[in-house]
Design a protein around this motif. Structure first.
Motif, PDB file in Angstrom:
ATOM      1  N   ALA A 424       7.522   9.410   2.036  1.00 16.71           N
ATOM      2  CA  ALA A 424       8.612   8.472   2.356  1.00 16.71           C
ATOM      3  C   ALA A 424       8.108   7.377   3.286  1.00 16.71           C
ATOM      4  O   ALA A 424       8.432   6.195   3.111  1.00 16.71           O
ATOM      5  N   ILE A 425       7.279   7.769   4.251  1.00 16.64           N
ATOM      6  CA  ILE A 425       6.718   6.770   5.170  1.00 16.64           C
ATOM      7  C   ILE A 425       5.848   5.796   4.380  1.00 16.64           C
ATOM      8  O   ILE A 425       5.900   4.578   4.590  1.00 16.64           O
ATOM      9  N   GLY A 426       5.071   6.338   3.424  1.00 19.73           N
ATOM     10  CA  GLY A 426       4.197   5.493   2.595  1.00 19.73           C
ATOM     11  C   GLY A 426       4.995   4.468   1.813  1.00 19.73           C
ATOM     12  O   GLY A 426       4.689   3.267   1.835  1.00 19.73           O
ATOM     13  N   ILE A 427       6.030   4.937   1.138  1.00 15.17           N
ATOM     14  CA  ILE A 427       6.826   4.035   0.293  1.00 15.17           C
ATOM     15  C   ILE A 427       7.549   3.003   1.166  1.00 15.17           C
ATOM     16  O   ILE A 427       7.551   1.805   0.869  1.00 15.17           O
ATOM     17  N   GLY A 440      -3.867  -3.211   1.456  1.00 12.37           N
ATOM     18  CA  GLY A 440      -3.011  -3.487   0.294  1.00 12.37           C
ATOM     19  C   GLY A 440      -2.171  -2.273  -0.059  1.00 12.37           C
ATOM     20  O   GLY A 440      -2.517  -1.142   0.314  1.00 12.37           O
ATOM     21  N   ALA A 441      -1.082  -2.539  -0.785  1.00 15.29           N
ATOM     22  CA  ALA A 441      -0.123  -1.469  -1.085  1.00 15.29           C
ATOM     23  C   ALA A 441      -0.777  -0.312  -1.845  1.00 15.29           C
ATOM     24  O   ALA A 441      -0.562   0.865  -1.513  1.00 15.29           O
ATOM     25  N   LEU A 442      -1.600  -0.646  -2.829  1.00 21.67           N
ATOM     26  CA  LEU A 442      -2.195   0.411  -3.658  1.00 21.67           C
ATOM     27  C   LEU A 442      -3.168   1.265  -2.856  1.00 21.67           C
ATOM     28  O   LEU A 442      -3.145   2.499  -2.942  1.00 21.67           O
ATOM     29  N   LEU A 443      -3.997   0.580  -2.071  1.00 24.15           N
ATOM     30  CA  LEU A 443      -4.974   1.324  -1.267  1.00 24.15           C
ATOM     31  C   LEU A 443      -4.247   2.173  -0.212  1.00 24.15           C
ATOM     32  O   LEU A 443      -4.648   3.312   0.053  1.00 24.15           O
ATOM     33  N   ALA A 444      -3.166   1.628   0.356  1.00 23.35           N
ATOM     34  CA  ALA A 444      -2.397   2.389   1.355  1.00 23.35           C
ATOM     35  C   ALA A 444      -1.837   3.660   0.720  1.00 23.35           C
ATOM     36  O   ALA A 444      -1.906   4.744   1.308  1.00 23.35           O
ATOM     37  N   LEU A 445      -1.313   3.524  -0.513  1.00 17.36           N
ATOM     38  CA  LEU A 445      -0.757   4.685  -1.207  1.00 17.36           C
ATOM     39  C   LEU A 445      -1.855   5.697  -1.538  1.00 17.36           C
ATOM     40  O   LEU A 445      -1.665   6.912  -1.410  1.00 17.36           O
ATOM     41  N   ARG A 446      -3.014   5.171  -1.953  1.00 14.99           N
ATOM     42  CA  ARG A 446      -4.164   6.058  -2.236  1.00 14.99           C
ATOM     43  C   ARG A 446      -4.555   6.812  -0.959  1.00 14.99           C
ATOM     44  O   ARG A 446      -4.865   8.005  -0.989  1.00 14.99           O
ATOM     45  N   SER A 447      -4.535   6.085   0.158  1.00 15.47           N
ATOM     46  CA  SER A 447      -4.910   6.717   1.437  1.00 15.47           C
ATOM     47  C   SER A 447      -3.898   7.793   1.825  1.00 15.47           C
ATOM     48  O   SER A 447      -4.282   8.850   2.334  1.00 15.47           O
ATOM     49  N   VAL A 448      -2.603   7.519   1.564  1.00 17.19           N
ATOM     50  CA  VAL A 448      -1.568   8.522   1.878  1.00 17.19           C
ATOM     51  C   VAL A 448      -1.835   9.792   1.070  1.00 17.19           C
ATOM     52  O   VAL A 448      -1.814  10.912   1.614  1.00 17.19           O
ATOM     53  N   LEU A 449      -2.116   9.625  -0.220  1.00 13.16           N
ATOM     54  CA  LEU A 449      -2.351  10.787  -1.093  1.00 13.16           C
ATOM     55  C   LEU A 449      -3.633  11.509  -0.683  1.00 13.16           C
ATOM     56  O   LEU A 449      -3.679  12.745  -0.651  1.00 13.16           O
TER      57      LEU A 449
END
Lengths: 579, 60
Positions: A424-427, A440-449
C-alpha cells in the motif's frame, strides 16, 4: 499531522481497535480449524499464541494505515532570528576520529554557508576506552580546530569513567557545562545534519516554549551491501509512513530515538536524570535504552516530545550486514526488556507505559511464533483420531469437515498483514509522485517487491538471533557495550559460518524432528527452517557490495549537500596525522 | 597532549591524562528521577482479607 489531543486519541483508539479485531478474528478462525478434530489444550495454547502474534503484526499494519491517512502537517519554515545558544553534541565511543570529526567540519561548513548569526557550537563527548584511539582523537581535534577556525566554539572532552554509557555521557556534559547553552542537538557518531535543518529545529524549539524535545526522522545513507541497501531503501521508502503513523498516535509523548534530535537543555536537565536500576544487569544497572525513558520523563514533567517527519536533511548510517544488525539488536533487546522494570514507574503517561510495552513486545513476539511452531508439532500427539460414527446406532459414517482451507486462509491473512502495508505504501508513493526519487515508479515497485522477498528470506535468521537475545537476557547474561562496526561490512563465508552455524544446526534439527514427529507439517515449516539452514550463505551473500539499480534511494541519485561536504572534507584531510 | 586546545571564550580545563576544553563554569543540576514503582505493602485492609481467607475457603 494532527497532534491535538482529540486527533491523537482517535488515532490510538483506531489502531488499537483494528489490531485487536484482526487478532481476535485470527484466533477465532484458528479455533474453528482446531475444532475439526476436537479442541484440546494445545489448540487453546496455539489460539492464544496466534492472538498475540497476530496482534503485533496487525498493530504494525494499523500504524502504516494511520501513516497513510494522517494529515501531513505543513510547517512554514520560519526565518525569525534565533535568540538562544545551541550546541551540537557528538558522543563518540571508539569511533574512527578522522571520519567522525570530518562530519563535524561538514556540519560547521554547512551552517557557515547559511551565514545565520545564531550561536551553534559543537562538543565532541568522548567515551573512548582505547588509549590509541583517544590519542588520535586529540590530534584530529586539533586538526579540526585549525581547519574550521573552531577555537572557542568547538569543544572536546574525554571522560575518566564512562558511567551510564551514552546517557551518562550526555548527563556529564549537562551537569558540568549545560548551562552555557539553551538547546542541544544530540547526534550519534555516524549522524549528519544539514545546517538548515539544525537552524530550523532550533527555531521550532524556540517558537514553542513547552517543546522539550524535537525528533527528526533520519534517513539511512551510504549503505553499500545488499542487506544495507535494502534496509536503506526500506528506511527511506516505508519508514516515513510508519513514522507518521507513530507520530499521529504518540502526540506529545514522543518518540525519542536517542539521536538526530534537539532538546531544550533546561527541560532535559530537570526531568531526565536517570537513576541506576536496582539489581544487577541485564535488568538492573544503567538504563540502556535511555531514549524511550527520557521521552517518557519529559512527558511526565509536562514537556512536549514531538516527531516532525517533514524535517529533511537528517542522516545516519546503518549496519551493513545481518551480524552487525543482530549485535545492535542484542543491545536494543536488553534495553527494551529492561523497561519491564519501568512499566509501573510513578506518574508516567499511560501512552509512555504503552510505548515501553510495545518495545518489550517487539522482542518477545518472535518467541511467540517459535512457541506456536513448537506447539503445532506437539499438537500432533494430542490430536483425536477421527470419529466417523459420532451418533450411536447410526450406520452411515460422518466424515469430518475438511478445515484445511481455514488454515490456508489464516496463513494468507497473516502474510497479508506483513506485506499489504508495504504494498500500500508502494502504490501510494507512486500515486503521490514519490517514485522518481527512487529511480522511477517501476523501479520503486521492483524495489518494494525485492525488499519483501529479501525480508521474507532474512526474517527467520533474524528471528533466531532475536530469540537468542531474549533467552540470554532472561537468563541474566549482560551484553556489555560493544562498539559499532562501521565501514565496508562484507563478510566471508567463514565469518558468516562462525556467526550463524548454530542457526544452521537448529534449522536442521527442527526440520528433521518435525519430519519425524509430524510429517504433515514439514512443508509448512520449510519457509522458516530452510533460511535457517542456509543462514551462513544468506548472511555472506547479503553482506556483499551491491551496485544494482534495485533499492535506489534519492540520496544515491542526488548526493545531499551535507554528504557532499563530508566527502569533500575527507578528500581534503590527510589519511593519518601523528597522534 | 601537546596539541593547541585552547578555546578563546573559556579557559581549557585540562585534567591530564583526560582532556576537556568544555566551559567549566556552567554546571546545571540534573536530579535523579524516581523510576521504581513503590513496593506493594500489605495494608491493614489486605491483612484483614488475608486473615479471614482461610475461614472463607473453609466455609466455601
Amino acid at each position: 499531522m494532527d497532534a491535538s489531543g482529540t486527533g491523537t486519541r482517535d488515532a490510538r483508539v483506531a489502531a488499537l481497535l483494528l489490531s485487536v479485531l484482526a487478532a481476535a478474528a485470527a484466533a477465532m478462525v484458528f479455533q474453528v480449524y482446531g475444532a475439526a478434530d476436537g479442541l484440546d489444550p494445545v489448540d487453546y495454547i496455539r489460539s492464544g499464541l496466534i492472538l498475540l502474534s497476530t496482534w503485533w503484526l496487525a498493530w504494525g499494519a494499523a500504524q502504516a494505515l494511520l501513516g497513510l491517512t494522517a494529515r501531513h502537517r505543513v510547517t512554514t519554515h520560519s526565518t525569525a532570528p534565533i535568540l538562544g545558544r545551541s550546541v551540537v553534541l557528538v558522543p563518540v565511543y571508539n569511533e574512527d576520529p578522522r571520519v567522525t570529526f570530518a562530519r563535524v567540519a561538514a556540519m560547521d561548513a554547512s551552517l557557515a554557508a547559511i551565514g545565520d548569526p545564531a550561536v551553534v557550537d559543537f562538543a565532541i563527548l568522548s567515551d573512548t576506552r582505547s588509549e590509541v584511539i583517544a590519542a588520535q582523537e586529540t590530534a584530529w581535534f586539533a586538526h579540526l580546530l585549525a581547519d574550521r577556525g573552531g577555537a572557542g566554539r568547538m569543544f572536546y572532552r574525554r571522560r575518566v569513567l564512562n558511567t551510564g554509557r551514552k546517557a551518562g555521557n550526555i548527563e556529564d556534559f549537562i551537569t558540568t557545562s549545560g548551562a552555557a547553552w539553551d538547546y542541544a542537538v544530540i547526534l550519534d557518531a555516524d549522524s549528519l545534519m544539514d545546517g538548515a535543518t539544525v537552524l530550523e529545529m532550533i527555531r521550532r524549539t524556540e517558537a514553542d516554549p513547552r517543546l522539550g524535545l524535537l525528533q527528526t526522522l533520519p534517513r539511512v545513507v551510504r549503505a553499500r551491501s545488499r542487506f544495507g541497501r535494502a534496509m536503506q531503501f526500506s528506511a527511506g521508502f516505508h519508514s516515513l509512513i510508519f513514522a507518521r503513523g507513530q507520530a499521529a498516535m504518540q502526540g506529545r509523548t514522543g518518540p525519542f530515538w536517542g539521536h538526530n534530535a534537539i532538546i531544550r537543555i533546561r527541560a532535559f536537565a530537570e526531568s531526565c536524570g536517570l537513576p541506576e536500576l536496582p539489581g544487577r544487569p541485564p535488568f538492573g544497572g544503567p538504563i540502556l535504552s535511555h531514549d524511550y525513558v527520557e521521552a517518557a520523563l519529559l512527558a511526565r514533567a509536562g514537556w512536549t516530545v514531538r516527531l516532525d517527519t517533514d524535517l529533511d536533511g537528517s542522516f545516519e548510517e546503518g549496519p551493513e550486514n545481518i551480524v552487525d544488525h543482530a549485535k545492535r539488536d542484542r543491545r536494543w533487546c536488553q534495553g527494551n526488556l529492561q523497561h519491564s522494570k519501568l512499566l509501573f514507574a510513578p506518574g508516567l503517561k499511560l501512552w509512555s507505559r504503552f510505548v515501553f510495552f510495545q518495545g518489550i513486545f517487539a522482542y518477545i513476539a518472535p518467541v511467540f511464533w517459535l512457541a506456536f511452531m513448537l506447539a503445532s508439532v506437539a499438537a500432533v500427539f494430542w490430536a483425536h483420531p477421527p470419529d466417523y460414527f459420532p451418533q450411536e446406532n447410526w450406520p452411515i459414517p460422518v466424515f469430518p469437515v475438511d478445515q484445511r482451507s481455514k488454515a490456508v486462509g489464516l496463513a494468507v491473512g497473516i502474510f497479508g498483514l506483513l506485506i499489504l502495508p508495504k504494498l500500500a505504501i508502494g502504490i501510494t508513493a507512486i500515486w503521490n509522485g514519490r517514485g522518481p526519487g527512487f529511480g522511477g515508479a517501476l523501479l520503486a515497485l521492483r524495489s518494494v517487491l525485492a525488499e519483501l522477498a529479501l525480508s521474507t528470506i532474512v526474517a527467520p535468521v533474524l528471528l533466531a538471533f532475536q530469540t537468542r537475545s531474549v533467552m540470554q537476557v532472561v537468563l541474566g547474561r549482560d551484553g556489555g557495550w560493544p562498539p559499532n562496526n562501521r565501514g565496508d561490512g562484507s563478510l566471508t563465508l567463514d565469518e558468516a559460518w562462525v556467526a550463524a552455524r548454530w542457526i544452521t544446526w537448529w534449522g536442521l534439527l527442527s526440520l528433521t524432528s518435525a519430519h519425524w514427529l509430524a510429517p504433515s507439517l514439514t512443508l509448512w515449516l520449510l519457509p522458516v527452517t530452510l533460511p535457517m539452514i542456509l543462514s551462513p550463505w544468506i548472511i555472506q551473500i547479503t553482506s556483499q557490495t551491491s551496485r544494482a539499480r534495485v533499492f535506489t534511494v534519492p540520496e544515491e541519485l542526488a548526493l545531499p549537500d551535507i554528504l557532499a561536504r563530508h566527502d569533500a572534507v575527507l578528500a581534503r584531510w590527510p589519511d593519518t596525522i601523528p597522534a | 597532549m601537546n596539541v593547541p586546545l585552547r578555546p578563546t571564550t573559556w579557559p581549557a580545563t585540562t585534567t591530564e591524562p583526560f582532556l576537556s576544553t568544555l566551559p567549566p563554569a556552567a554546571p546545571l543540576a540534573m536530579p535523579k528521577q524516581v523510576l521504581t514503582a513503590p513496593r506493594l505493602r500489605v495494608t491493614p485492609g489486605w491483612a484483614w482479607v488475608l486473615r479471614i481467607w482461610p475461614g472463607l475457603r473453609q466455609a466455601g
